[in-house]
Write a protein that holds these residues in place. Sequence first.
Motif, PDB file in Angstrom:
ATOM      1  N   LEU A   1       0.835  -1.204   0.000  1.00  0.00           N
ATOM      2  CA  LEU A   1       0.000   0.000   0.000  1.00  0.00           C
ATOM      3  C   LEU A   1       0.870   1.254   0.000  1.00  0.00           C
ATOM      4  N   PHE A   2       1.995   1.198   0.706  1.00  0.00           N
ATOM      5  CA  PHE A   2       2.906   2.340   0.719  1.00  0.00           C
ATOM      6  C   PHE A   2       3.487   2.581  -0.673  1.00  0.00           C
ATOM      7  N   VAL A   3       3.834   1.506  -1.375  1.00  0.00           N
ATOM      8  CA  VAL A   3       4.354   1.641  -2.743  1.00  0.00           C
ATOM      9  C   VAL A   3       3.308   2.286  -3.654  1.00  0.00           C
ATOM     10  N   LYS A   4       2.064   1.856  -3.491  1.00  0.00           N
ATOM     11  CA  LYS A   4       0.974   2.452  -4.277  1.00  0.00           C
ATOM     12  C   LYS A   4       0.817   3.933  -3.935  1.00  0.00           C
ATOM     13  N   GLN A   5       0.966   4.265  -2.662  1.00  0.00           N
ATOM     14  CA  GLN A   5       0.870   5.652  -2.228  1.00  0.00           C
ATOM     15  C   GLN A   5       1.972   6.497  -2.864  1.00  0.00           C
ATOM     16  N   ILE A   6       3.198   5.971  -2.888  1.00  0.00           N
ATOM     17  CA  ILE A   6       4.326   6.692  -3.466  1.00  0.00           C
ATOM     18  C   ILE A   6       4.104   6.928  -4.957  1.00  0.00           C
ATOM     19  N   LYS A   7       3.641   5.890  -5.666  1.00  0.00           N
ATOM     20  CA  LYS A   7       3.396   6.032  -7.105  1.00  0.00           C
ATOM     21  C   LYS A   7       2.317   7.068  -7.371  1.00  0.00           C
TER      22      LYS A   7
ATOM     23  N   SER B   1       1.388   9.515  -5.389  1.00  0.00           N
ATOM     24  CA  SER B   1       1.895  10.835  -5.015  1.00  0.00           C
ATOM     25  C   SER B   1       2.807  11.390  -6.102  1.00  0.00           C
ATOM     26  N   ARG B   2       3.638  10.519  -6.687  1.00  0.00           N
ATOM     27  CA  ARG B   2       4.533  10.964  -7.765  1.00  0.00           C
ATOM     28  C   ARG B   2       3.734  11.396  -8.983  1.00  0.00           C
ATOM     29  N   ASN B   3       2.717  10.609  -9.333  1.00  0.00           N
ATOM     30  CA  ASN B   3       1.885  10.986 -10.481  1.00  0.00           C
ATOM     31  C   ASN B   3       1.197  12.327 -10.245  1.00  0.00           C
ATOM     32  N   MET B   4       0.746  12.555  -9.014  1.00  0.00           N
ATOM     33  CA  MET B   4       0.116  13.825  -8.686  1.00  0.00           C
ATOM     34  C   MET B   4       1.080  14.985  -8.913  1.00  0.00           C
ATOM     35  N   GLN B   5       2.332  14.770  -8.580  1.00  0.00           N
ATOM     36  CA  GLN B   5       3.328  15.818  -8.759  1.00  0.00           C
ATOM     37  C   GLN B   5       3.606  16.069 -10.238  1.00  0.00           C
ATOM     38  N   LEU B   6       3.724  14.983 -11.004  1.00  0.00           N
ATOM     39  CA  LEU B   6       4.107  15.107 -12.408  1.00  0.00           C
ATOM     40  C   LEU B   6       3.003  15.704 -13.275  1.00  0.00           C
ATOM     41  N   ILE B   7       1.741  15.521 -12.877  1.00  0.00           N
ATOM     42  CA  ILE B   7       0.645  16.040 -13.708  1.00  0.00           C
ATOM     43  C   ILE B   7       0.225  17.448 -13.298  1.00  0.00           C
ATOM     44  N   GLN B   8       0.901  18.045 -12.334  1.00  0.00           N
ATOM     45  CA  GLN B   8       0.511  19.384 -11.900  1.00  0.00           C
ATOM     46  C   GLN B   8       0.542  20.420 -13.027  1.00  0.00           C
TER      47      GLN B   8
ATOM     48  N   SER C   1      -2.655   9.133  -0.732  1.00  0.00           N
ATOM     49  CA  SER C   1      -1.682   9.515   0.294  1.00  0.00           C
ATOM     50  C   SER C   1      -2.228   9.337   1.705  1.00  0.00           C
ATOM     51  N   CYS C   2      -3.560   9.273   1.823  1.00  0.00           N
ATOM     52  CA  CYS C   2      -4.173   9.119   3.149  1.00  0.00           C
ATOM     53  C   CYS C   2      -4.454   7.668   3.505  1.00  0.00           C
ATOM     54  N   LEU C   3      -4.323   6.752   2.543  1.00  0.00           N
ATOM     55  CA  LEU C   3      -4.720   5.370   2.775  1.00  0.00           C
ATOM     56  C   LEU C   3      -3.954   4.683   3.905  1.00  0.00           C
ATOM     57  N   PRO C   4      -2.605   4.799   3.963  1.00  0.00           N
ATOM     58  CA  PRO C   4      -1.905   4.113   5.057  1.00  0.00           C
ATOM     59  C   PRO C   4      -2.378   4.556   6.437  1.00  0.00           C
ATOM     60  N   ILE C   5      -2.625   5.853   6.601  1.00  0.00           N
ATOM     61  CA  ILE C   5      -3.097   6.348   7.898  1.00  0.00           C
ATOM     62  C   ILE C   5      -4.512   5.864   8.172  1.00  0.00           C
ATOM     63  N   LEU C   6      -5.378   5.910   7.143  1.00  0.00           N
ATOM     64  CA  LEU C   6      -6.769   5.500   7.338  1.00  0.00           C
ATOM     65  C   LEU C   6      -6.869   4.021   7.689  1.00  0.00           C
ATOM     66  N   LEU C   7      -6.037   3.182   7.046  1.00  0.00           N
ATOM     67  CA  LEU C   7      -6.092   1.757   7.320  1.00  0.00           C
ATOM     68  C   LEU C   7      -5.496   1.408   8.682  1.00  0.00           C
TER      69      LEU C   7
ATOM     70  N   ASN D   1      16.529   6.631  -3.395  1.00  0.00           N
ATOM     71  CA  ASN D   1      16.856   5.680  -4.454  1.00  0.00           C
ATOM     72  C   ASN D   1      15.931   5.747  -5.664  1.00  0.00           C
ATOM     73  N   ASN D   2      14.750   6.311  -5.507  1.00  0.00           N
ATOM     74  CA  ASN D   2      13.819   6.381  -6.634  1.00  0.00           C
ATOM     75  C   ASN D   2      13.020   7.683  -6.581  1.00  0.00           C
ATOM     76  N   PRO D   3      13.712   8.832  -6.676  1.00  0.00           N
ATOM     77  CA  PRO D   3      13.022  10.127  -6.545  1.00  0.00           C
ATOM     78  C   PRO D   3      12.208  10.477  -7.783  1.00  0.00           C
ATOM     79  N   ALA D   4      11.276  11.389  -7.609  1.00  0.00           N
ATOM     80  CA  ALA D   4      10.475  11.871  -8.733  1.00  0.00           C
ATOM     81  C   ALA D   4      11.322  12.801  -9.597  1.00  0.00           C
ATOM     82  N   PRO D   5      11.167  12.733 -10.938  1.00  0.00           N
ATOM     83  CA  PRO D   5      11.942  13.613 -11.824  1.00  0.00           C
ATOM     84  C   PRO D   5      11.660  15.090 -11.537  1.00  0.00           C
ATOM     85  N   GLY D   6      12.707  15.885 -11.661  1.00  0.00           N
ATOM     86  CA  GLY D   6      12.573  17.327 -11.493  1.00  0.00           C
ATOM     87  C   GLY D   6      12.532  17.794 -10.062  1.00  0.00           C
ATOM     88  N   THR D   7      12.910  16.934  -9.121  1.00  0.00           N
ATOM     89  CA  THR D   7      12.894  17.292  -7.701  1.00  0.00           C
ATOM     90  C   THR D   7      14.319  17.439  -7.187  1.00  0.00           C
ATOM     91  N   PRO D   8      14.497  18.108  -6.037  1.00  0.00           N
ATOM     92  CA  PRO D   8      15.841  18.188  -5.447  1.00  0.00           C
ATOM     93  C   PRO D   8      16.441  16.811  -5.176  1.00  0.00           C
TER      94      PRO D   8
END
Length: 321
Positions: free
Chosen positions: A60-66, A68-75, A110-116, A254-261
Amino acid sequence: MDFFQEIGGFIMAPLYYAISFVLDLFHQAFSTFLDPAGGAAWALSIIGLTLVIRAALIPLFVKQIKSSRNMQLIQPKVKELQKKYGHDRERLAQETMKLYRESGTNPFASCLPILLQMPIFFALFSILNNASRGEAKGVLTPLQAQQFGEAELLGVPLSETFISAGGDIGVMVMAALLVIAMTATTFLTQRQLMSKNMPADALTGPYAQQQKLLLYILPLVFAVGGIAFPIGVLLYWTTSNLWTMGQQFYVIRNNPAPGTPAFKAKEERDAAKAAKHGHAPEAATTTTEVVEEQRPAPRQQPKRQTRQQRKKSGGSGPKNT
Protein backbone atom coordinates in the motif's frame (compact mmCIF):
# COMPACT_ATOMS: atom_id res chain seq x y z
CA MET A 1 -26.77 3.01 21.32
CA ASP A 2 -26.22 -0.59 22.48
CA PHE A 3 -27.11 -1.77 18.98
CA PHE A 4 -24.39 0.36 17.38
CA GLN A 5 -21.88 -0.75 20.00
CA GLU A 6 -22.67 -4.38 19.21
CA ILE A 7 -22.26 -3.71 15.48
CA GLY A 8 -18.94 -1.95 16.12
CA GLY A 9 -17.76 -4.80 18.34
CA PHE A 10 -18.73 -7.35 15.68
CA ILE A 11 -16.77 -5.46 13.00
CA MET A 12 -13.72 -4.97 15.23
CA ALA A 13 -13.70 -8.54 16.61
CA PRO A 14 -11.44 -9.96 13.85
CA LEU A 15 -8.94 -7.16 14.51
CA TYR A 16 -8.96 -7.90 18.24
CA TYR A 17 -8.07 -11.53 17.54
CA ALA A 18 -5.45 -10.72 14.87
CA ILE A 19 -3.69 -8.05 16.94
CA SER A 20 -3.79 -10.01 20.19
CA PHE A 21 -2.50 -13.11 18.35
CA VAL A 22 0.58 -11.29 17.00
CA LEU A 23 1.06 -9.57 20.36
CA ASP A 24 0.89 -12.93 22.13
CA LEU A 25 3.46 -14.50 19.77
CA PHE A 26 5.98 -11.76 20.42
CA HIS A 27 5.25 -11.84 24.15
CA GLN A 28 5.93 -15.58 24.30
CA ALA A 29 9.23 -15.06 22.44
CA PHE A 30 10.41 -12.20 24.67
CA SER A 31 9.25 -14.01 27.81
CA THR A 32 11.98 -16.62 27.26
CA PHE A 33 14.55 -14.13 28.54
CA LEU A 34 12.45 -11.33 30.09
CA ASP A 35 9.92 -11.21 32.92
CA PRO A 36 6.52 -12.13 31.34
CA ALA A 37 4.79 -9.64 33.63
CA GLY A 38 7.38 -6.92 33.05
CA GLY A 39 6.87 -3.84 30.94
CA ALA A 40 9.93 -4.52 28.76
CA ALA A 41 8.44 -7.76 27.36
CA TRP A 42 5.11 -6.09 26.60
CA ALA A 43 6.71 -2.91 25.19
CA LEU A 44 8.91 -4.97 22.84
CA SER A 45 5.83 -6.99 21.86
CA ILE A 46 4.07 -3.76 20.87
CA ILE A 47 7.09 -2.74 18.80
CA GLY A 48 7.13 -6.19 17.16
CA LEU A 49 3.42 -5.87 16.39
CA THR A 50 4.08 -2.47 14.81
CA LEU A 51 6.81 -3.85 12.56
CA VAL A 52 4.59 -6.71 11.39
CA ILE A 53 1.75 -4.33 10.56
CA ARG A 54 4.00 -1.90 8.70
CA ALA A 55 5.63 -4.72 6.74
CA ALA A 56 2.16 -5.89 5.69
CA LEU A 57 1.35 -2.33 4.53
CA ILE A 58 4.42 -2.04 2.25
CA PRO A 59 2.43 -2.75 -0.97
CA LEU A 60 0.00 0.00 0.00
CA PHE A 61 2.91 2.34 0.72
CA VAL A 62 4.35 1.64 -2.74
CA LYS A 63 0.97 2.45 -4.28
CA GLN A 64 0.87 5.65 -2.23
CA ILE A 65 4.33 6.69 -3.47
CA LYS A 66 3.40 6.03 -7.11
CA SER A 67 0.15 7.97 -6.79
CA SER A 68 1.89 10.84 -5.02
CA ARG A 69 4.53 10.96 -7.76
CA ASN A 70 1.89 10.99 -10.48
CA MET A 71 0.12 13.83 -8.69
CA GLN A 72 3.33 15.82 -8.76
CA LEU A 73 4.11 15.11 -12.41
CA ILE A 74 0.64 16.04 -13.71
CA GLN A 75 0.51 19.38 -11.90
CA PRO A 76 1.50 21.35 -15.06
CA LYS A 77 -1.41 19.71 -16.91
CA VAL A 78 -3.74 20.47 -14.00
CA LYS A 79 -2.73 24.14 -14.22
CA GLU A 80 -3.44 24.15 -17.95
CA LEU A 81 -6.93 22.77 -17.27
CA GLN A 82 -7.48 25.44 -14.64
CA LYS A 83 -6.57 28.16 -17.12
CA LYS A 84 -8.75 26.62 -19.83
CA TYR A 85 -11.83 25.76 -17.76
CA GLY A 86 -11.45 28.09 -14.78
CA HIS A 87 -14.78 29.72 -15.63
CA ASP A 88 -16.61 26.36 -15.68
CA ARG A 89 -16.18 24.48 -12.39
CA GLU A 90 -18.18 21.45 -13.50
CA ARG A 91 -16.17 21.01 -16.72
CA LEU A 92 -12.93 21.59 -14.79
CA ALA A 93 -13.83 18.85 -12.31
CA GLN A 94 -14.70 16.44 -15.14
CA GLU A 95 -11.49 17.09 -17.06
CA THR A 96 -9.41 16.86 -13.90
CA MET A 97 -10.91 13.50 -12.95
CA LYS A 98 -10.36 12.33 -16.52
CA LEU A 99 -6.70 13.31 -16.22
CA TYR A 100 -6.45 11.40 -12.94
CA ARG A 101 -7.91 8.27 -14.56
CA GLU A 102 -5.62 8.46 -17.60
CA SER A 103 -2.51 8.88 -15.45
CA GLY A 104 -3.57 6.22 -12.92
CA THR A 105 -3.61 8.75 -10.09
CA ASN A 106 -5.66 8.62 -6.92
CA PRO A 107 -5.63 11.97 -5.09
CA PHE A 108 -6.67 10.24 -1.86
CA ALA A 109 -4.00 7.51 -1.95
CA SER A 110 -1.68 9.52 0.29
CA CYS A 111 -4.17 9.12 3.15
CA LEU A 112 -4.72 5.37 2.78
CA PRO A 113 -1.90 4.11 5.06
CA ILE A 114 -3.10 6.35 7.90
CA LEU A 115 -6.77 5.50 7.34
CA LEU A 116 -6.09 1.76 7.32
CA GLN A 117 -4.01 2.00 10.47
CA MET A 118 -6.73 3.77 12.42
CA PRO A 119 -8.85 0.62 13.06
CA ILE A 120 -5.67 -1.18 14.19
CA PHE A 121 -4.82 1.79 16.35
CA PHE A 122 -8.23 1.77 18.07
CA ALA A 123 -8.19 -2.01 18.40
CA LEU A 124 -4.87 -1.88 20.27
CA PHE A 125 -6.25 1.00 22.35
CA SER A 126 -9.30 -1.11 23.27
CA ILE A 127 -7.22 -4.21 24.09
CA LEU A 128 -4.88 -2.23 26.32
CA ASN A 129 -7.73 -0.26 27.92
CA ASN A 130 -9.63 -3.47 28.75
CA ALA A 131 -6.45 -5.12 30.01
CA SER A 132 -5.96 -2.28 32.48
CA ARG A 133 -9.27 -3.36 34.03
CA GLY A 134 -8.30 -7.05 33.94
CA GLU A 135 -10.60 -7.84 30.98
CA ALA A 136 -9.19 -10.09 28.25
CA LYS A 137 -9.85 -9.52 24.54
CA GLY A 138 -8.98 -11.64 21.54
CA VAL A 139 -6.66 -14.57 22.29
CA LEU A 140 -5.17 -13.05 25.45
CA THR A 141 -5.82 -15.06 28.59
CA PRO A 142 -7.12 -13.33 31.75
CA LEU A 143 -3.63 -13.70 33.27
CA GLN A 144 -1.98 -12.08 30.23
CA ALA A 145 -4.56 -9.31 30.24
CA GLN A 146 -3.80 -8.63 33.89
CA GLN A 147 -0.04 -8.65 33.20
CA PHE A 148 -0.51 -6.36 30.19
CA GLY A 149 -2.70 -3.95 32.14
CA GLU A 150 -0.28 -3.78 35.07
CA ALA A 151 3.00 -3.84 33.07
CA GLU A 152 5.36 -0.95 33.79
CA LEU A 153 8.19 0.42 31.67
CA LEU A 154 10.76 2.35 33.70
CA GLY A 155 8.21 2.49 36.49
CA VAL A 156 5.47 3.88 34.22
CA PRO A 157 2.32 1.76 33.53
CA LEU A 158 1.78 1.14 29.80
CA SER A 159 -1.97 1.61 30.28
CA GLU A 160 -1.72 5.13 31.77
CA THR A 161 -2.30 8.33 29.81
CA PHE A 162 -1.13 11.90 30.25
CA ILE A 163 -4.55 13.15 31.33
CA SER A 164 -5.15 10.22 33.71
CA ALA A 165 -1.70 10.44 35.33
CA GLY A 166 -3.17 11.99 38.47
CA GLY A 167 -0.09 14.11 39.02
CA ASP A 168 2.35 11.20 38.53
CA ILE A 169 5.42 12.99 37.13
CA GLY A 170 6.89 9.81 35.62
CA VAL A 171 3.75 9.09 33.62
CA MET A 172 3.39 12.69 32.49
CA VAL A 173 7.04 12.98 31.40
CA MET A 174 7.05 9.71 29.43
CA ALA A 175 3.67 10.46 27.84
CA ALA A 176 4.80 13.99 26.92
CA LEU A 177 8.04 12.71 25.39
CA LEU A 178 6.19 10.13 23.29
CA VAL A 179 3.58 12.69 22.19
CA ILE A 180 6.38 15.06 21.14
CA ALA A 181 8.19 12.23 19.33
CA MET A 182 4.95 11.18 17.60
CA THR A 183 4.17 14.76 16.56
CA ALA A 184 7.73 15.53 15.42
CA THR A 185 8.06 12.38 13.31
CA THR A 186 4.70 13.07 11.66
CA PHE A 187 5.80 16.61 10.77
CA LEU A 188 9.30 15.60 9.60
CA THR A 189 7.96 12.81 7.40
CA GLN A 190 5.62 15.16 5.58
CA ARG A 191 8.26 17.89 5.45
CA GLN A 192 10.77 15.45 3.94
CA LEU A 193 8.34 14.65 1.15
CA MET A 194 7.62 18.28 0.31
CA SER A 195 11.18 19.61 0.50
CA LYS A 196 12.97 16.80 -1.36
CA ASN A 197 10.52 14.92 -3.57
CA MET A 198 8.20 17.56 -5.02
CA PRO A 199 9.06 19.49 -8.20
CA ALA A 200 8.80 23.28 -8.27
CA ASP A 201 5.57 23.16 -10.32
CA ALA A 202 3.89 20.99 -7.70
CA LEU A 203 4.60 23.44 -4.88
CA THR A 204 2.11 26.05 -6.08
CA GLY A 205 -0.99 24.09 -7.14
CA PRO A 206 -3.96 22.76 -5.17
CA TYR A 207 -2.09 19.53 -4.43
CA ALA A 208 0.62 21.58 -2.72
CA GLN A 209 -2.01 23.35 -0.64
CA GLN A 210 -3.36 19.96 0.44
CA GLN A 211 0.13 18.81 1.41
CA LYS A 212 0.84 22.02 3.32
CA LEU A 213 -2.45 21.63 5.16
CA LEU A 214 -1.55 18.07 6.16
CA LEU A 215 1.92 19.25 7.17
CA TYR A 216 0.49 21.31 10.02
CA ILE A 217 -2.91 19.75 10.69
CA LEU A 218 -1.84 16.11 11.22
CA PRO A 219 0.83 16.87 13.87
CA LEU A 220 -1.63 19.13 15.65
CA VAL A 221 -4.29 16.39 15.68
CA PHE A 222 -1.81 13.86 17.06
CA ALA A 223 -0.53 16.31 19.66
CA VAL A 224 -4.03 17.08 20.95
CA GLY A 225 -5.27 13.49 20.81
CA GLY A 226 -2.00 12.02 22.09
CA ILE A 227 -2.56 13.20 25.65
CA ALA A 228 -5.51 10.79 25.88
CA PHE A 229 -3.65 7.78 24.44
CA PRO A 230 -2.12 5.13 26.73
CA ILE A 231 1.67 4.88 26.84
CA GLY A 232 1.53 1.56 24.97
CA VAL A 233 -0.50 3.06 22.12
CA LEU A 234 1.86 6.06 21.92
CA LEU A 235 4.73 3.59 21.67
CA TYR A 236 3.00 1.89 18.75
CA TRP A 237 2.35 5.13 16.85
CA THR A 238 5.83 6.55 17.41
CA THR A 239 7.42 3.31 16.17
CA SER A 240 5.13 3.37 13.14
CA ASN A 241 6.15 6.97 12.35
CA LEU A 242 9.84 6.10 12.61
CA TRP A 243 9.27 3.23 10.18
CA THR A 244 7.51 5.63 7.79
CA MET A 245 10.37 8.12 7.96
CA GLY A 246 12.98 5.47 7.20
CA GLN A 247 10.92 3.87 4.44
CA GLN A 248 10.20 7.20 2.79
CA PHE A 249 13.84 8.29 3.07
CA TYR A 250 14.93 5.10 1.29
CA VAL A 251 12.39 5.54 -1.53
CA ILE A 252 13.14 9.24 -2.04
CA ARG A 253 16.90 8.63 -2.05
CA ASN A 254 16.86 5.68 -4.45
CA ASN A 255 13.82 6.38 -6.63
CA PRO A 256 13.02 10.13 -6.55
CA ALA A 257 10.47 11.87 -8.73
CA PRO A 258 11.94 13.61 -11.82
CA GLY A 259 12.57 17.33 -11.49
CA THR A 260 12.89 17.29 -7.70
CA PRO A 261 15.84 18.19 -5.45
CA ALA A 262 16.12 14.50 -4.52
CA PHE A 263 16.34 13.57 -8.21
CA LYS A 264 19.13 16.12 -8.76
CA ALA A 265 20.98 14.83 -5.70
CA LYS A 266 20.71 11.26 -7.01
CA GLU A 267 22.05 12.31 -10.41
CA GLU A 268 25.04 13.94 -8.69
CA ARG A 269 25.68 10.81 -6.63
CA ASP A 270 25.41 8.60 -9.71
CA ALA A 271 27.78 10.86 -11.65
CA ALA A 272 30.30 10.84 -8.80
CA LYS A 273 30.04 7.07 -8.54
CA ALA A 274 30.49 6.65 -12.30
CA ALA A 275 33.50 8.97 -12.27
CA LYS A 276 35.00 7.02 -9.39
CA HIS A 277 34.59 3.70 -11.18
CA GLY A 278 35.70 5.24 -14.48
CA HIS A 279 39.11 6.23 -13.08
CA ALA A 280 40.04 2.72 -12.07
CA PRO A 281 40.22 1.21 -15.59
CA GLU A 282 42.21 4.24 -16.85
CA ALA A 283 44.77 3.81 -14.11
CA ALA A 284 45.11 0.11 -14.95
CA THR A 285 45.61 0.92 -18.63
CA THR A 286 48.29 3.45 -17.82
CA THR A 287 50.13 0.88 -15.71
CA THR A 288 49.96 -1.62 -18.53
CA GLU A 289 51.33 0.92 -20.96
CA VAL A 290 54.28 1.64 -18.66
CA VAL A 291 55.07 -2.06 -18.43
CA GLU A 292 54.90 -2.36 -22.22
CA GLU A 293 57.30 0.58 -22.61
CA GLN A 294 59.78 -0.96 -20.20
CA ARG A 295 59.69 -4.33 -21.96
CA PRO A 296 62.49 -4.61 -24.67
CA ALA A 297 61.26 -4.54 -28.24
CA PRO A 298 61.44 -7.92 -30.05
CA ARG A 299 64.36 -8.35 -32.52
CA GLN A 300 63.26 -8.19 -36.13
CA GLN A 301 64.50 -11.04 -38.31
CA PRO A 302 65.79 -10.14 -41.84
CA LYS A 303 63.45 -10.98 -44.62
CA ARG A 304 64.52 -14.00 -46.63
CA GLN A 305 65.28 -13.40 -50.34
CA THR A 306 65.47 -15.71 -53.32
CA ARG A 307 68.79 -16.34 -55.19
CA GLN A 308 67.57 -14.28 -58.10
CA GLN A 309 66.72 -11.37 -55.76
CA ARG A 310 70.18 -11.59 -54.16
CA LYS A 311 71.95 -11.62 -57.55
CA LYS A 312 69.89 -8.69 -58.71
CA SER A 313 70.61 -6.79 -55.50
CA GLY A 314 74.32 -7.54 -55.75
CA GLY A 315 74.52 -6.56 -59.40
CA SER A 316 72.83 -3.25 -58.86
CA GLY A 317 75.11 -2.31 -55.99
CA PRO A 318 78.27 -0.20 -56.43
CA LYS A 319 81.34 -2.06 -57.66
CA ASN A 320 84.57 -2.03 -55.71
CA THR A 321 87.49 -0.50 -57.50
